[in-house]
Enzyme design. Structure first.
Site, mmCIF file in Angstrom:
data_model
loop_
_atom_site.group_PDB
_atom_site.id
_atom_site.type_symbol
_atom_site.label_atom_id
_atom_site.label_comp_id
_atom_site.label_asym_id
_atom_site.label_seq_id
_atom_site.Cartn_x
_atom_site.Cartn_y
_atom_site.Cartn_z
ATOM 1 N N SER A 289 44.750 36.270 47.345
ATOM 2 C CA SER A 289 43.573 35.613 46.488
ATOM 3 C C SER A 289 42.188 35.904 47.054
ATOM 4 O O SER A 289 41.204 35.755 46.184
ATOM 5 C CB SER A 289 43.854 34.115 46.088
ATOM 6 O OG SER A 289 44.758 33.880 45.343
ATOM 7 N N SER B 231 43.247 34.934 43.017
ATOM 8 C CA SER B 231 42.690 33.892 42.212
ATOM 9 C C SER B 231 41.149 33.586 42.531
ATOM 10 O O SER B 231 40.455 32.822 41.693
ATOM 11 C CB SER B 231 43.239 32.637 42.456
ATOM 12 O OG SER B 231 43.190 32.291 43.812
ATOM 13 N N LYS C 8 33.987 29.187 45.990
ATOM 14 C CA LYS C 8 35.155 28.940 44.987
ATOM 15 C C LYS C 8 35.433 27.488 44.640
ATOM 16 O O LYS C 8 35.090 26.582 45.541
ATOM 17 C CB LYS C 8 36.408 29.525 45.440
ATOM 18 C CG LYS C 8 37.403 29.702 44.751
ATOM 19 C CD LYS C 8 38.760 30.228 45.673
ATOM 20 C CE LYS C 8 40.015 30.381 44.581
ATOM 21 N NZ LYS C 8 41.005 30.874 45.340
#
Lengths: 95, 482
Positions: B175, B151, B76
């Protein structure tokens, strides 16, 4: 607790966010709905309950006050918007 | 090779069935071929990856390979990677090349893994749909009209589409678990403090935790082995021995006590999701587990408490983006105040500004006690709910999200979006670990079963998830990519 136009502008100034009047008007609606949701907390009985800041109730560990990081000024300044001779440049603050 | 789990990939590398270069090349080709549909990567580090893959192959030839040597991964874009753009999904950091590696990146590099690139995400991890990214939304590989969740939506989509065998995510209010559920993969949020946050760009520091997203619980165990542990550079990381998470995967579940929180099966839960979750629980009963109803009475206060605590911490954490030392700077600033205000206003997106404003407001003079202190008190009550429940049961189970993936571009009201995280947010407030495991489909979209355990119960959670994955095959299903 409702939030008003002046509160939004005050928070924006404190947070150094350059929003304009029209933006602030728009945020009043969004932020009011969020605060309305959050206000449900006021009905929870928390008498005598200690605030929880860390989920494991851990305290900050201490170490000896010694410099342990190497000097990497050049590497860190490589991503700065404006530097000169090792200094960060900003608009003139003192005339 | 893209249909293999990480465990199978590690075996294949060890047996010499393929090299790390072949493997890495294969995934890079898939990213090249398919990612324009999903937008799951912000940066692809192809050349570096191939160099690393060759190094791993050389190491293996010399008999020095570890279990993860040569295994490709994606990060990420919230994890700092030295000399590689680390944008956090924001215009603010579009030009930011991190000068150092996050501790977890360092650890995984040391284990010999190969970084394929950096995955898309909601800006500064603020969002549940991956629509707030400066780099555009990510699309769900099962149906590109739908969101992948957020997210860590880029990580979830990349793994689901077979563009990376595993990826790292972070979880502040769901997330990792919610996008894992929406994309049909396995995602673990470890106990707060289990994995170092050093070099993981901060959103809400008392809630943020990094974790693995992969195709199976076994894969998550392999990754957590390499990621977990105390880090002197993160004062909130916990000094506690790290077990070998793969050792206990095969333990039988006979006698397991599962609690079903009644608040997680109430109004707002989609009937199709509930059906799939209850089917999964029947599988556990067939494996010898017993099920009892429990209550987490403060559940309804979790979302409100989170939306005080997380924005408050965010407003403080994001004050570092000042246009002076790194990140975006506006053109022709008139004075220092103008530089701060315009740089920040130009480079932060709507959702980030909303949260900074809320956080600044609730922390400001005259409001602190009513909001922040009150929310921290409620946070203790929420944690106590879980501690009480784990006196009676070994694990808790329920849905990871009230619905399956929703339609992209459809949500207008931020509060409606926040309420989507009802089943995941309390877990971060309490600091306990949670895992989302694929548990079937509803109308073509994956459903995630969420399993929760007590603090530092990761080994048991992974065991419980793995046993389900021995009895079912939902986790290895992949979308067809024509």
């Amino acid at each position: 607790m409702a939030i008003e136009h002046a509160d939004v502008l005050r928070a924006a100034h404190l947070a150094r966010l350059g929003i304009d009047d029209a933006d602030a008007t728009r945020y009043v609606g969004d932020l009011s709905r969020i605060l309305e949701m959050v206000d449900a907390l006021q009905g929870v009985d928390t008498e005598g309950v200690a605030p929880l800041a860390h989920p494991l109730d851990a305290t900050q560990p201490l170490r000896a006050d010694e410099a342990i990081e190497p000097d990497r000024r050049e590497a860190f300044q490589a991503c700065a918007p404006s530097v000169s001779q090792g200094y960060y440049l900003v608009p003139r603050v003192v005339e | 090779m893209h249909d293999l789990t990480l465990a199978k990939i590690a075996q294949g590398l060890a047996k010499g069935e393929f090299s790390s270069r072949e493997l890495t090349q294969h995934f890079l080709e898939r990213i090249e071929k398919y990612d324009s549909r999903f937008n799951s990567f912000i940066t692809v580090t192809g050349e570096r990856a191939l160099t690393r893959a060759d190094a791993a192959d050389t190491q293996r030839a010399a008999g020095q390979a570890g279990i993860l040597s040569g295994v490709p991964l994606a990060y990420k874009d919230i994890f700092c990677t030295e000399d590689i753009r680390t944008s956090c999904g924001s215009k603010m950091l579009d030009n930011f090349k991190a000068p150092y590696n996050a501790t977890v990146v360092e650890k995984l590099e040391l284990a010999g893994t190969v970084n394929l690139g950096k995955t898309n995400m909601d800006e500064f991890a603020m969002g549940s749909s991956n629509e707030t990214s400066f780099y555009g939304p990510v699309r769900n590989p099962w149906n590109t009209d739908l969101v992948p969740g957020g997210s860590s939506g880029g990580s979830a989509a990349a793994v689901a589409a077979g563009l990376a065998p595993a990826a790292l995510g972070t979880d502040t209010g769901g997330s990792i678990r919610q996008p894992a559920a929406f994309c049909g993969i396995t995602g673990l949020k470890p106990t707060y403090g289990r994995v170092s946050r050093y070099g993981m760009i901060a959103y809400a520091s008392s809630l943020d935790q990094g974790g693995p997203m992969a195709r199976s619980a076994e894969d998550c165990a392999l990754l957590l082995n390499a990621m977990a542990g105390h880090d002197p550079r993160d004062s909130t990381s916990v000094s506690r021995a790290v077990p070998d998470y793969t050792q206990s995967l095969d333990a039988p579940l006979k006698g397991l006590k599962i609690g079903l929180p009644r608040e997680y099966f109430g109004d707002g839960l989609d009937a199709g999701v509930e059906r799939a979750v209850r089917e999964a629980i029947k599988v556990y009963e067939s494996l010898g587990a017993s099920v009892i109803d429990v209550s987490l009475p403060h559940t309804q206060h979790a979302v409100p408490a989170y939306y005080v605590i997380a924005p408050a911490e965010a407003s403080s954490n994001l004050s570092r983006y000042d246009g002076v030392r790194f990140g975006h700077r506006c053109d022709d600033p008139q004075d220092l105040m103008d530089l701060y205000k315009r740089s920040r206003n130009e480079a932060f997106g709507e959702e980030v500004k909303r949260r900074i404003l809320i956080g600044t407001h609730t922390l400001s003079e005259g409001f602190f006690d009513a909001y922040y202190k009150k929310a921290q008190q409620v946070r203790r009550l929420i944690r106590q709910d879980f501690l009480d429940a784990f006196e009676k049961v070994d694990v808790l189970m329920g849905p990871a999200a009230p619905t399956t993936a929703f339609t992209l571009g459809n949500t207008v009201d931020p509060v409606q979006m926040y309420l989507q995280d009802i089943y995941t947010i309390a877990i971060n407030l309490a600091g306990i670990p949670g895992i989302s495991v694929p548990a079937g489909f509803h109308e073509g979209s994956p459903v995630g079963l969420q399993i929760l355990g007590p603090h530092f119960g990761e080994a048991h959670l992974l065991n419980v998830a793995h046993q389900y994955q021995q009895a079912t095959d939902w986790h290895i299903r992949q979308p067809d990519l024509p």
